[in-house]
Design an enzyme around this catalytic site. Sequence first.
Site, PDB file in Angstrom:
ATOM      1  N   ALA A   1       0.955  -1.250  -0.121  1.00 55.32           N
ATOM      2  CA  ALA A   1       0.005  -0.117   0.033  1.00 55.32           C
ATOM      3  C   ALA A   1       0.891   1.330  -0.084  1.00 55.32           C
ATOM      4  CB  ALA A   1      -0.634  -0.013   1.146  1.00 55.32           C
ATOM      5  N   CYS A   2       0.271   2.400  -0.565  1.00 57.17           N
ATOM      6  CA  CYS A   2       0.929   3.689  -0.546  1.00 57.17           C
ATOM      7  C   CYS A   2      -0.245   4.708  -0.644  1.00 57.17           C
ATOM      8  CB  CYS A   2       2.004   3.757  -1.986  1.00 57.17           C
ATOM      9  SG  CYS A   2       1.111   3.867  -3.436  1.00 57.17           S
ATOM     10  N   GLY A   3       0.028   5.878  -0.773  1.00 59.83           N
ATOM     11  CA  GLY A   3      -0.963   6.683  -0.948  1.00 59.83           C
ATOM     12  C   GLY A   3      -2.071   6.678  -2.173  1.00 59.83           C
TER      13      GLY A   3
ATOM     14  N   THR B   1       4.453   4.470  -5.657  1.00 62.22           N
ATOM     15  CA  THR B   1       5.587   3.819  -4.692  1.00 62.22           C
ATOM     16  C   THR B   1       5.093   2.339  -4.441  1.00 62.22           C
ATOM     17  OG1 THR B   1       4.487   4.778  -2.727  1.00 62.22           O
ATOM     18  CG2 THR B   1       6.322   6.077  -3.672  1.00 62.22           C
TER      19      THR B   1
ATOM     20  N   ILE C   1      -3.651   3.154   0.592  1.00 62.31           N
ATOM     21  CA  ILE C   1      -3.314   2.946   2.156  1.00 62.31           C
ATOM     22  C   ILE C   1      -4.820   3.262   2.878  1.00 62.31           C
ATOM     23  CG2 ILE C   1      -3.027   5.541   2.992  1.00 62.31           C
ATOM     24  CD1 ILE C   1      -1.528   2.098   4.234  1.00 62.31           C
TER      25      ILE C   1
END
Length: 94
Positions: free
Chosen positions: A7-9, A14, A42
């Site tokens: 998970a990322c933003g 990423t 996220i």
Amino acid sequence: MKKIVLACGSGIATSTAVAQKVSSLLNDNGYDGKYEIVQCAISEAKETCADADLLVATTVAPDGLECPYVSGVPFLTGVGRPAAEQEILSIMAR
């Protein structure tokens, strides 16, 4: 089969870079074909992790996770990467 959530933003940028590095780590250590990687934002991590074995995130993990969490930041910066890799391998060995 282990389920690993990355998970990322946004669940795109990423987390994709980290997913490639985590896949290489796992494949190099004999886990090829023994895991699946699911990417998400996220904001979706808590729900996506409900049946997962591990969350690797490039942001702060949400409260109330049902699975172990490893920071994905070391895969981007290189700082602390050996420790993060060892955590992932330890979780895979369970």
